[in-house]
Design a protein around this motif. Structure first.
Motif, short mmCIF file in Angstrom:
data_model
loop_
_atom_site.label_atom_id
_atom_site.label_comp_id
_atom_site.label_asym_id
_atom_site.label_seq_id
_atom_site.Cartn_x
_atom_site.Cartn_y
_atom_site.Cartn_z
N GLY A 3 17.71 11.01 53.47
CA GLY A 3 16.82 10.48 52.22
C GLY A 3 16.86 9.34 51.67
O GLY A 3 17.58 8.37 52.20
N VAL A 4 16.43 9.32 50.54
CA VAL A 4 16.52 8.03 49.86
C VAL A 4 17.83 8.14 48.91
O VAL A 4 17.90 8.96 48.23
CB VAL A 4 15.07 7.84 48.96
N SER A 5 18.57 6.81 48.98
CA SER A 5 19.90 6.94 48.16
C SER A 5 19.80 5.78 47.24
O SER A 5 19.16 4.76 47.56
CB SER A 5 21.07 6.66 49.07
N GLN A 6 20.23 6.11 45.97
CA GLN A 6 20.47 5.22 45.16
C GLN A 6 21.68 5.06 44.37
O GLN A 6 22.51 5.82 44.24
CB GLN A 6 19.24 5.37 43.81
N ASP A 7 22.08 3.82 44.07
CA ASP A 7 23.36 3.46 43.85
C ASP A 7 23.35 2.48 42.49
O ASP A 7 22.61 1.37 42.72
CB ASP A 7 24.28 3.01 44.84
N PRO A 8 24.11 2.56 41.50
CA PRO A 8 24.86 3.58 41.09
C PRO A 8 23.91 4.86 40.50
O PRO A 8 22.48 4.78 40.10
CB PRO A 8 25.91 3.24 39.91
N ARG A 9 24.44 6.14 40.35
CA ARG A 9 23.61 7.14 39.51
C ARG A 9 23.53 6.85 38.08
O ARG A 9 22.60 7.22 37.65
CB ARG A 9 24.44 8.47 39.70
N ALA A 97 3.44 3.74 55.38
CA ALA A 97 2.12 3.14 54.95
C ALA A 97 0.98 3.88 55.30
O ALA A 97 0.97 4.49 56.26
CB ALA A 97 2.13 1.48 55.50
N GLY A 98 -0.26 3.61 54.68
CA GLY A 98 -1.31 4.49 54.84
C GLY A 98 -1.73 5.38 53.69
O GLY A 98 -0.91 5.73 52.88
N PRO A 99 -3.10 5.62 53.51
CA PRO A 99 -3.58 6.60 52.38
C PRO A 99 -2.97 7.74 52.25
O PRO A 99 -2.95 8.58 53.25
CB PRO A 99 -5.11 6.32 52.73
N GLY A 100 -2.63 8.23 51.18
CA GLY A 100 -2.25 9.64 50.95
C GLY A 100 -0.97 9.95 51.29
O GLY A 100 -0.75 11.32 51.11
N TYR A 101 -0.22 9.25 51.73
CA TYR A 101 1.21 9.83 52.11
C TYR A 101 2.06 9.88 50.63
O TYR A 101 2.30 9.05 49.87
CB TYR A 101 2.03 8.76 53.05
N GLY A 102 2.56 10.96 50.57
CA GLY A 102 3.47 11.35 49.49
C GLY A 102 4.66 10.33 49.55
O GLY A 102 5.22 10.03 50.67
N TYR A 103 5.40 10.23 48.43
CA TYR A 103 6.70 9.45 48.40
C TYR A 103 7.89 10.50 48.75
O TYR A 103 7.75 11.69 48.14
CB TYR A 103 6.90 8.90 46.86
N THR A 104 9.00 10.02 49.09
CA THR A 104 10.20 10.42 49.01
C THR A 104 10.91 9.92 47.87
O THR A 104 11.25 8.48 48.17
CB THR A 104 10.98 10.61 50.40
N PHE A 105 11.60 10.40 46.79
CA PHE A 105 11.92 9.96 45.90
C PHE A 105 13.62 9.90 46.31
O PHE A 105 14.18 10.78 46.52
CB PHE A 105 11.86 10.45 44.49
N GLY A 106 14.55 8.95 45.55
CA GLY A 106 15.68 8.93 45.34
C GLY A 106 16.36 9.76 44.15
O GLY A 106 15.25 10.23 43.44
N SER A 107 17.58 9.92 43.78
CA SER A 107 17.87 10.49 42.61
C SER A 107 17.89 9.59 41.50
O SER A 107 18.00 10.39 40.28
CB SER A 107 19.29 11.14 42.70
N GLY A 108 17.55 8.26 41.48
CA GLY A 108 17.45 7.48 40.13
C GLY A 108 18.88 6.92 39.74
O GLY A 108 19.99 7.40 40.01
N THR A 109 18.87 6.05 39.26
CA THR A 109 20.00 5.44 38.32
C THR A 109 19.35 5.46 36.95
O THR A 109 18.45 4.69 36.28
CB THR A 109 20.13 3.69 38.88
#
Lengths: 114, 116
Positions: A3-9, A97-109
């Motif tokens: 998935g999508v990783s974010q650093d640091p938390r 890319a392309g219309p209507g695709y949802g996002y996959t989010f990271g856990s955020g910083t």
């Protein structure tokens, strides 16, 4: 793929310091987004990349903010001379890319400027 | 610019009951996409359900369904047989495919608590 990783938390910094956040998107996704979320609000768009090109920047992204996505892989978001108003959750997301695709989010910083 | 309004800051529901979260939006576009995202406490946002505006049929995903009223610009989320794991912040989001970046416009969220 994890998935999508974010650093640091979490990041606590003193006002005036520079901070840098990293985001690793899903490898097949060519679009990468940065959003900011403050308490009690929905995420607000900051900027996005298609591959390595930064194609749009929000007015929220002041001159103190800069984002890069070298080689179209991971991305960094840097905030220079942080201010207390920069305290927020910074979310990264990726999509195809392309219309209507949802996002996959990271856990955020979560940034706290003291 | 598009705006998304979620008029219920907080809601609660008994476990196994049904709850409906409201969302309205404002746009002059005819073709667009609407989403519901779930954000559990201290965890990442995940996609719950997606609706394409040109499709009249309401989207469903297991216990989650929407009531899409295009003329009224309303997009409510119904959660049936609520479970404790449904406790989260729920965000309604709008996407205009004519925006080259597929940027989302989010509402301010509804905090849902499922009571055992």
């Amino acid at each position: 793929d994890t998935g999508v990783s974010q650093d640091p938390r979490h990041k606590i910094t003193k006002r005036g310091q520079n901070v840098t956040f990293r985001c690793d998107p899903i490898s097949e996704h060519n679009r990468l987004y940065w959003y900011r979320q403050t308490l009690g609000q929905g995420p607000e768009f900051l900027t996005y990349f298609q591959n390595e090109a930064q194609l749009e920047k929000s007015r929220l992204l002041s001159d103190r903010f800069s984002a890069e996505r070298p080689k179209g892989s991971f991305s960094t978001l840097e905030i220079q001379r942080t201010e207390q108003g920069d305290s927020a959750m910074y979310l990264c997301a990726s999509s195809l890319a392309g219309p209507g695709y949802g996002y996959t989010f990271g856990s955020g910083t979560r940034l706290t400027v003291v | 610019a598009q705006t998304v309004t979620q008029s219920q800051p907080e809601m609660s529901v008994q476990e196994a009951e049904t709850v409906t979260l409201s969302c309205t939006y404002d746009t002059s576009e005819n073709n667009y996409y609407l989403f519901w995202y779930k954000q559990p406490p201290s965890r990442q946002m995940i996609l719950v359900i997606r609706q394409e505006a040109y499709k009249q049929q309401n989207a469903t995903e297991n216990r989650f369904s929407v009531n899409f009223q295009k003329a009224a610009k309303s997009f409510s989320l119904k959660i049936s047989d609520s479970q404790l794991g449904d406790t989260a912040m729920y965000f309604c989001a709008f996407m205009n495919p004519l925006n080259t970046g597929n940027q989302f416009y989010f509402g301010t969220g509804t905090s849902l608590t499922v009571i055992p």
